[in-house]
Design an enzyme around this catalytic site. Structure first.
Site, PDB file in Angstrom:
ATOM      1  N   VAL A 126       9.796  14.616-144.578  1.00 27.76           N
ATOM      2  CA  VAL A 126      11.253  14.629-144.483  1.00 27.76           C
ATOM      3  C   VAL A 126      11.810  13.208-144.574  1.00 27.76           C
ATOM      4  O   VAL A 126      12.988  12.988-144.431  1.00 27.76           O
ATOM      5  CB  VAL A 126      11.730  15.309-143.177  1.00 27.76           C
ATOM      6  CG1 VAL A 126      11.366  16.782-143.181  1.00 27.76           C
ATOM      7  CG2 VAL A 126      11.151  14.613-141.948  1.00 27.76           C
ATOM      8  N   ASP A 127      10.918  12.236-144.784  1.00 25.76           N
ATOM      9  CA  ASP A 127      11.392  10.854-144.930  1.00 25.76           C
ATOM     10  C   ASP A 127      11.246  10.426-146.392  1.00 25.76           C
ATOM     11  O   ASP A 127      11.007  11.242-147.267  1.00 25.76           O
ATOM     12  CB  ASP A 127      10.618   9.913-143.993  1.00 25.76           C
ATOM     13  CG  ASP A 127       9.106  10.041-144.189  1.00 25.76           C
ATOM     14  OD1 ASP A 127       8.659  10.747-145.123  1.00 25.76           O
ATOM     15  OD2 ASP A 127       8.363   9.425-143.412  1.00 25.76           O
ATOM     16  N   ASP A 128      11.380   9.140-146.662  1.00 30.53           N
ATOM     17  CA  ASP A 128      11.317   8.682-148.048  1.00 30.53           C
ATOM     18  C   ASP A 128       9.889   8.394-148.477  1.00 30.53           C
ATOM     19  O   ASP A 128       9.569   7.327-148.981  1.00 30.53           O
ATOM     20  CB  ASP A 128      12.195   7.437-148.226  1.00 30.53           C
ATOM     21  CG  ASP A 128      13.656   7.805-148.049  1.00 30.53           C
ATOM     22  OD1 ASP A 128      14.031   8.908-148.475  1.00 30.53           O
ATOM     23  OD2 ASP A 128      14.401   7.002-147.471  1.00 30.53           O
TER      24      ASP A 128
END
Ligand code: 6R9
Length: 707
Positions: free
Chosen positions: A576-578
């Site tokens: 859910v992060d980059d």
């Protein structure tokens, strides 16, 4: 009790006396037969009967104890299954996991004195495994192989340890290791551990710039490499890459006195290797001259064992630091239960020791259990797609642990062919079926979610419908398995990592950080600590706290999304992060972006992940060019080459999308949400574009999408 415990309790207590899986089946099946994802796949009675954890009840009993009394649970295992020169102090675990209460701190078995190399080798030899095969090594070229028994492995490890000591490597010193999957790689890791040096293995697919970045960060005493390696038909000159990295790191003030180089004869001869007299040393010239015994450096359980760099959401990789005691106990225990390990097993993990899977489940976990491990140097589809099964048959592999991307690529070979003609199809499926594979007993998957169709192919075709699949969810940071099936214990659902390992309390939280219960999806966090957890980011405890403990105070935040179904099974849904997960490798979007913008003709770059049939996710890069520069095929290639050179071939973008402008908010933030939709061509789902500074750029981008 935790939510999870309640789920498991309600499941396990369903029918009275449901000690037998078959009783449980009837009840669960009645409810859940409907959809394909909810199909249960049961371990056979034969498998369960011999399994270490034969039933949900046994699991529940141990899981409960591990949560209610973690100190008792883990110290019981630590003292009965490992050698400690001196027992730990009063506290088994001391921790603060709440940023609101001060600095984050995790310690297990503090004050305990041990050595992980001793526990991997000497202890097993003392227990009678001296002549057991420790490593089978299979070369890239079929027909070339080697093996070492436990006592031979110890001798090799000691010789290298003695050499390292002779050049001044001491306890606490960093050692950078840039080696392919030769036996010398686990040998090097164990030799460092024996003398208390901190190894930092850099995957030998990283570029010289990435290697230099890591050298500058951890300032090693020595760099260990080999001259070249063959992967499939290609020869890769690793020493040249190291040479370039050493030039680069010298520019940054870090000069390396010794570059120990192994001559990998099958790939390249000594005479053809570039050499810097005074700095470069041939492994074969020095190491074999040293004694085959070497005293152990006894270390504290909390002394560092290794550093492993991993991608984060900024350009700078994070040096994940693991310590000795907790990591030792955790990797050994997870290996044993998740693979239902028995002394007679032959274990093969296809991961490279350059990643965490190779640390915990090629080198440490299996060796701590006294296992026989296959190490394969080459490419899994060389000389053809049957190589893996050829190796399985050759060594009678019983436990085969791999990544979904490999499963999908081997599966596709069959599928593609079926389009051409039935005859070819028959030939291609022979890649699997012409080998017996009957030694296989347990399969494993790691690195990314395994899609149900790949799961089924793996289960039905590779495992002949008889081998449970341990779909192990975990991370570089967690040291070992966190959510995983225990084969024999649970009915499986294809694509679900099922339930937490002993001592692990996964929680799913919403945006506000509130725990959500029952059937739900959200952000995956972990409550409490477990022995294998990383203790800090090297040289940057602040970033450790900010990245992992501040987003949801009170919890460790994994960076993954997860849902839990009505039966309590966990389904990982990706980052859910980059961070993009390409073939199971973590790549930060920021790293790729900074490589792209270093190209003199690139003005700005925004990178997102898109679905990819084989790799799981592919890298999709939007680039804007310097004023006046026209976009061309040549420029596209040179942008990709820049990324290959700066990070490594595995990070090369799959698609470059030329963008005259990028969608930004009025405050100048790139709206990745919109870019993701454009990249995956979900053009009717762009959502709210009203906050864009220049809404016109979106139409422009769409128009250029397939040009
Ligand atoms: C061991 C390893 C960690 C990230 C993790 C997650 C993904 C790993 C998975 C999985 C679903 C699995 N991941 N195993 N997702 N199911 N069985 O791969 O470590 O390289 O640090 O990557 O990989 O997204 O957060 P690492």
């Amino acid at each position: 009790t935790t939510n999870h415990l309640r789920h498991v309790e309600s499941m396990a207590s369903l029918p009275s006396g449901a000690g037998k899986i078959s009783h449980l089946n009837a009840v669960i099946l009645g409810e859940a037969l409907a959809s394909e994802e909810n199909d249960f796949v049961f371990p056979s009675d034969d498998f369960s009967r011999q399994a270490l954890i034969p039933s949900p009840h046994k699991y529940l009993e141990m899981y409960k104890r591990s949560i209610e009394d973690p100190a008792g649970f883990w110290s019981g295992i630590a003292s009965s299954e490992f050698y400690w020169k001196q027992k730990w102090g009063d506290q088994v675990c001391s921790e603060n996991l709440d940023v609101r209460k001060g600095d984050i701190k995790i310690e297990w078995f503090k004050g305990g004195i041990t050595n992980i190399c001793y526990n991997c080798l000497d202890r097993n030899i003392d227990a009678g495994l001296a002549d057991k095969i420790a490593l089978y090594w299979e070369s890239n070229e079929p027909g070339f192989d080697a093996h070492l028994t436990y006592s031979q492995l110890l001798h090799r490890v000691c010789q290298l340890a003695n050499y390292l000591k002779s050049i001044g490597v001491r306890k606490g010193d960093a050692v950078i290791v840039y080696l392919p999957m030769l036996m010398e790689l686990p040998i090097t890791m164990l030799a460092c551990a024996r003398i208390g040096a901190v190894h930092s293995v850099v995957f030998a697919g990283f570029s010289s710039e990435s290697l230099a970045q890591r050298i500058v960060d951890c300032k090693p005493k020595v760099v260990i490499t080999c001259n070249a390696v063959k992967r499939g038909p290609k020869t890769i000159h690793l020493k040249d890459i190291v040479d370039a990295a050493l030039v680069e790191s010298a520019k940054n003030g870090i000069s390396i006195d010794v570059c120990l180089t192994y001559e990998n004869q099958s790939a390249l001869k000594k005479e053809s290797t570039k050499w810097q007299e005074g700095r470069d040393v041939w492994w074969e010239d020095v190491v074999p001259k040293y004694p085959t015994t070497c005293d152990v450096e006894w270390v504290d359980a909390e002394d560092p064992l290794f550093l492993l760099y991993t991608s984060g959401s900024t350009g700078k990789p994070k040096g994940v630091l693991h310590t000795t005691g907790g990591y030792m106990v955790y990797t050994a225990t997870t290996f044993k239960y998740a693979f239902d390990y028995k002394e007679s097993d032959v274990y093969w993990c296809t991961a490279d020791c350059g990643w965490i899977t190779g640390h915990s489940y090629v080198t440490y976990g299996p060796k701590l259990n006294g296992a026989t491990v296959v190490v394969y140097e080459g490419a899994p589809n060389y000389p053809d797609s049957g190589r893996c099964w050829d190796i399985v048959d050759k060594y009678k592999v019983t436990i085969f642990y791999t990544a979904p991307t490999l499963v999908r690529s081997l599966m596709r070979d069959g599928d593609e062919a079926s389009c051409i003609s039935n005859l070819v199809y028959t030939l291609k499926s022979l890649y699997v079926t012409r080998y017996s594979r009957k030694s296989l007993r347990v399969l494993g998957s790691v690195g990314e979610p395994i899609n149900p169709s790949a799961w089924r192919w793996f289960f039905n075709v590779v495992g002949g419908s008889r081998c449970p699949i341990s779909d192990t969810w975990w991370q570089t940071e967690t040291g070992g398995f966190m959510i995983t099936p225990l084969p024999g214990a649970w009915p499986q659902k294809p694509g679900s990592a099922t339930f937490p390992f002993f001592g692990v309390q996964p929680v799913i939280v919403d945006e506000k950080g509130t725990e959500i219960d029952g059937e739900c999806s959200g952000y995956l966090c972990v409550k409490g600590s477990w022995p294998g957890a990383f203790r800090t980011l090297y040289g940057d405890h602040e970033r450790y706290e900010t990245t992992y403990f501040r987003p949801f105070p009170g919890y460790y935040f994994t960076g993954d999304g997860c849902s839990r179904d009505k039966d309590g099974y966990h389904w990982l849904t990706g980052r859910v992060d980059d961070v993009i997960n390409v073939s199971g490798h973590r790549i930060g979007t920021a790293e790729v972006e900074s490589a792209l913008v270093s190209h003199p003709q690139c003005a700005e770059a925004a990178v997102v992940g898109v679905e990819h049939e084989v790799k799981g996710q592919g890298i999709y890069a939007f680039v804007t060019l310097v004023e006046g520069v026209p976009y061309s095929e040549e420029l596209r290639k040179s942008l990709i080459l820049t990324v290959r050179n700066q990070i490594g071939a595995f990070a090369a973008p799959d698609k470059i999308h030329w963008a005259p402008g990028l969608p930004k908010t009025r405050s100048g933030k790139i709206m990745r949400r919109i870019l993701r939709k454009i990249a995956s061509r979900q053009l009717d789902e762009l959502g709210d574009v009203s906050t864009l500074a220049e809404p016109g750029v979106v139409d422009q981008l769409i128009a250029l999408a397939d040009s």
